[in-house]
Design a protein around this motif. Structure first.
Motif, PDB file in Angstrom:
ATOM      1  N   LEU A  85      -7.777  21.123 -63.063  1.00  0.00           N
ATOM      2  CA  LEU A  85      -7.523  20.154 -61.998  1.00  0.00           C
ATOM      3  C   LEU A  85      -8.460  20.400 -60.826  1.00  0.00           C
ATOM      4  N   THR A  86      -8.806  19.328 -60.160  1.00  0.00           N
ATOM      5  CA  THR A  86      -9.657  19.401 -58.971  1.00  0.00           C
ATOM      6  C   THR A  86      -8.812  19.720 -57.746  1.00  0.00           C
ATOM      7  N   VAL A  87      -9.212  20.750 -56.997  1.00  0.00           N
ATOM      8  CA  VAL A  87      -8.484  21.147 -55.788  1.00  0.00           C
ATOM      9  C   VAL A  87      -8.982  20.284 -54.621  1.00  0.00           C
ATOM     10  N   ILE A  88      -8.068  19.510 -54.028  1.00  0.00           N
ATOM     11  CA  ILE A  88      -8.469  18.575 -52.960  1.00  0.00           C
ATOM     12  C   ILE A  88      -8.166  19.102 -51.564  1.00  0.00           C
ATOM     13  N   GLY A  89      -7.516  20.278 -51.461  1.00  0.00           N
ATOM     14  CA  GLY A  89      -7.237  20.817 -50.133  1.00  0.00           C
ATOM     15  C   GLY A  89      -6.006  21.700 -50.124  1.00  0.00           C
ATOM     16  N   ASP A  90      -5.668  22.191 -48.952  1.00  0.00           N
ATOM     17  CA  ASP A  90      -4.519  23.065 -48.754  1.00  0.00           C
ATOM     18  C   ASP A  90      -3.412  22.343 -47.998  1.00  0.00           C
ATOM     19  N   VAL A  91      -2.162  22.658 -48.350  1.00  0.00           N
ATOM     20  CA  VAL A  91      -0.998  22.186 -47.595  1.00  0.00           C
ATOM     21  C   VAL A  91      -0.222  23.425 -47.152  1.00  0.00           C
ATOM     22  N   ALA A  92      -0.261  23.697 -45.855  1.00  0.00           N
ATOM     23  CA  ALA A  92       0.407  24.880 -45.322  1.00  0.00           C
ATOM     24  C   ALA A  92       1.709  24.498 -44.646  1.00  0.00           C
ATOM     25  N   ALA A  93       2.628  25.446 -44.570  1.00  0.00           N
ATOM     26  CA  ALA A  93       3.887  25.215 -43.865  1.00  0.00           C
ATOM     27  C   ALA A  93       3.599  24.918 -42.394  1.00  0.00           C
ATOM     28  N   GLY A  94       4.268  23.891 -41.868  1.00  0.00           N
ATOM     29  CA  GLY A  94       4.073  23.523 -40.477  1.00  0.00           C
ATOM     30  C   GLY A  94       2.913  22.595 -40.236  1.00  0.00           C
ATOM     31  N   ARG A  95       2.186  22.236 -41.297  1.00  0.00           N
ATOM     32  CA  ARG A  95       1.050  21.322 -41.152  1.00  0.00           C
ATOM     33  C   ARG A  95       1.188  20.186 -42.161  1.00  0.00           C
ATOM     34  N   ALA A  96       1.021  18.985 -41.686  1.00  0.00           N
ATOM     35  CA  ALA A  96       1.122  17.808 -42.557  1.00  0.00           C
ATOM     36  C   ALA A  96      -0.280  17.243 -42.779  1.00  0.00           C
TER      37      ALA A  96
END
Length: 440
Positions: A85-96
Motif C-alpha cells: 500500500l502507498t503511504v499517504i501521510g501520518d494521522v497523530a492523536a490531537g491532529r486532524a
C-alpha cells in the motif's frame, strides 16, 4: 435533642444502642450542597445526576499504532503475498489531517488518532514491515505535495476485518447517557469520567469538618517524656484517623486538661471550623469528668434546643455517652467515653454514621454479615447489654482477639470486625453463628 419517644427520659433511663443511634440520625442533617472544582470534590457526594454532553470517544479512533486501511486492499494478505500500500501521510492523536484513504492507499496512524475518511480498519504495525519495503510515492501524490509522513510503501502481512482495532464513537458512553447518579461518592474513577466529559466543576455535599479532642490531665503527646501517672494520648489520633476514613476532613486538637472552663473555651474556639465535634473522656461519674461539668448546662446560654444530654447505654464497652448540640449554629457534639476501645467502638457505632449522614449518604452503616464463632471456649456477656467484642474475620469465620477489657489497644489493632452479642444472650458457644460488623 432527643427523639420524641425519649425526650422526656430521665437521667436513670437506660438507652439501647438503637435508641441512641436513632436519636443521632434523626438530628443530624446533610450539609448544604456547594459547587466545587473536580479535585476539591474528591470524596464528596454528588447531589445531581450527571448527563453526558458529548460521546466518549467523540470520534472513531485507533486503538493501536499501525496503518489505517480499506478492508478490500488487505484481503488475503500474508507473509508470502503481502499487500503493498502507498503511504499517504501520518494521522497523530490531537491532529486532524485532511487525509482520505483511497484504493491502494494507507495512512500511518497513532493510538487515539481519528480514523481518516475512507479507512475501514487499522492493522497494527506488527502486522507490517513498518514501511521499510518500498520506494517513493509517484503519480497522483508526488512527494513535494504529500502530507507529513507521506512517501514510500508498506507491506501488510495479514488481512483485517471491518472496524478491527477501531474504537467506535460513543462506545464508552453516548451523548445523553447518564454518567453518574446523585448520591455517588466521587473517587478517582468518577473524577476521571467527569473530566473526560468536560465537567470542570460539580455540585456536591462537602466533606464534613470534624473536630476531635481528648480530655484528661494525664494525657501526654507522643514523643514527649512520660512522668509518673501519665499516658500517651492515643484516642484523639485514633478518632481523627477514623473520621478521615469515614470521609470527613478531620482536625485533631491536643489533649485538654481536666478543667471545665478550659475545655469549654477550647470547644467554643473550634466551632468556627466544625460541622461535628467529638470529645473523648470525661463523660462518666468521676470527680474529674469535666465534659459533663463543662457542657451539661450549655443550653442555658445557647439558643433554645441546644444542649448536651449525657446518657447510659445498654452496651459494653461504651456505657456512658453524650449527644447534643452547641453554639448558635447548633453544631452536633458526640461525647464518647475515654477508654480506648470504648471510644473506638462508640465511634464506629455512632460517630461514623453521623459523618456519613452529614455527607448525604443513604447507607451510613458498616456492612454486617453472619459468621461462625471459632474459639476455644464460650464467650460470656453481661445480661441486658449488647456486647461488641473485637475479632478477625475470614471466609465466614470470626475469631475473638484480646479480651473484653476496654483498655486493650494492642488487641484492637489486630481486629477487623466486631462480634455482636445481643442483650438477651449471656453465653455464646464455639461454632455458634454470630452477627459481625466488618470494619474494612
Amino acid at each position: 435533642m432527643s427523639t420524641a419517644a425519649n425526650r422526656t427520659a430521665g437521667p436513670d433511663h437506660l438507652w439501647t444502642v438503637d435508641e441512641h443511634l436513632e436519636d443521632i440520625l434523626a438530628t443530624v442533617r446533610p450539609l448544604e450542597p456547594i459547587e466545587l472544582q473536580l479535585l476539591d470534590a474528591q470524596g464528596c457526594v454528588l447531589v445531581e445526576d450527571i448527563t453526558v454532553p458529548v460521546s466518549l470517544p467523540p470520534f472513531d479512533n485507533s486503538s493501536m499504532d499501525g496503518y489505517a486501511v480499506r478492508v478490500t486492499d488487505v484481503a488475503g494478505a500474508s507473509e508470502e503475498f503481502p499487500a503493498v500500500l502507498t503511504v499517504i501521510g501520518d494521522v497523530a492523536a490531537g491532529r486532524a489531517e485532511p487525509l482520505h484513504v483511497g484504493p491502494g492507499e494507507t495512512a500511518r496512524i497513532m493510538t487515539g488518532a481519528p480514523l481518516p475518511p475512507g479507512a475501514e480498519a487499522v492493522v497494527p504495525v506488527e502486522w507490517t514491515d513498518g514501511g521499510l519495503g518500498g520506494g517513493p510515492v509517484t503519480g497522483m501524490r508526488a512527494r513535494s505535495q504529500a502530507p507529513e509522513g507521506a512517501g514510500g510503501h508498506v507491506h501488510v502481512h495479514r488481512s483485517a476485518e471491518a472496524r478491527a482495532h477501531v474504537r467506535a464513537k460513543g462506545s464508552d458512553v453516548k451523548a445523553g447517557d447518564r454518567a453518574l447518579d446523585a448520591g455517588t461518592v466521587l473517587g478517582p474513577p468518577q473524577i476521571a469520567l467527569l473530566a473526560a466529559i468536560g465537567r470542570g466543576t460539580v455540585r456536591v455535599r462537602p466533606r464534613p469538618r470534624v473536630v476531635v479532642m481528648s480530655t484528661g490531665s494525664e494525657l501526654v503527646q507522643p514523643d514527649e517524656q512520660l512522668a509518673d501517672g501519665q499516658i500517651y494520648d492515643s484516642n484523639s489520633f485514633a478518632l481523627t484517623a477514623a473520621a478521615r476514613d469515614a470521609g470527613a476532613i478531620a482536625y485533631r486538637v491536643g489533649a485538654v486538661a481536666d478543667d471545665a472552663e478550659t475545655l469549654r473555651d477550647t470547644i467554643e474556639d473550634q466551632l468556627v471550623r466544625a460541622d461535628l465535634l467529638v470529645t473523648t473522656g470525661g463523660v462518666s461519674v468521676g470527680a474529674y469528668d469535666v465534659v459533663k461539668e463543662a457542657l451539661s448546662s450549655v443550653g442555658d446560654e445557647d439558643e433554645e434546643g441546644a444542649g448536651i444530654d449525657f446518657r447510659k447505654l445498654a452496651m459494653q464497652p461504651g456505657k456512658p455517652q453524650g449527644f447534643g448540640s452547641i453554639g448558635p449554629d447548633h453544631i452536633p457534639l458526640l461525647a464518647l467515653p475515654g477508654n480506648p476501645v470504648s471510644s473506638y467502638v462508640s465511634f464506629e457505632l455512632f460517630v461514623r454514621p453521623a459523618i456519613r449522614a452529614l455527607m448525604g449518604l443513604d447507607d451510613v452503616h458498616r456492612p454486617t454479615t453472619r459468621a461462625t464463632l471459632t474459639t476455644d471456649k464460650a464467650l460470656t456477656s453481661p445480661k441486658g447489654r449488647r456486647q461488641f467484642l473485637r475479632g478477625t474475620y475470614a471466609d465466614g469465620e470470626v475469631t475473638p482477639v484480646g479480651g473484653a477489657g476496654s483498655h486493650l489497644i494492642a488487641a484492637l489493632a489486630l481486629a477487623d470486625a466486631l462480634i455482636v452479642v445481643p442483650e438477651d444472650v449471656e453465653s455464646v458457644e464455639p461454632g455458634t453463628e454470630v452477627q459481625v460488623v466488618l470494619l474494612g
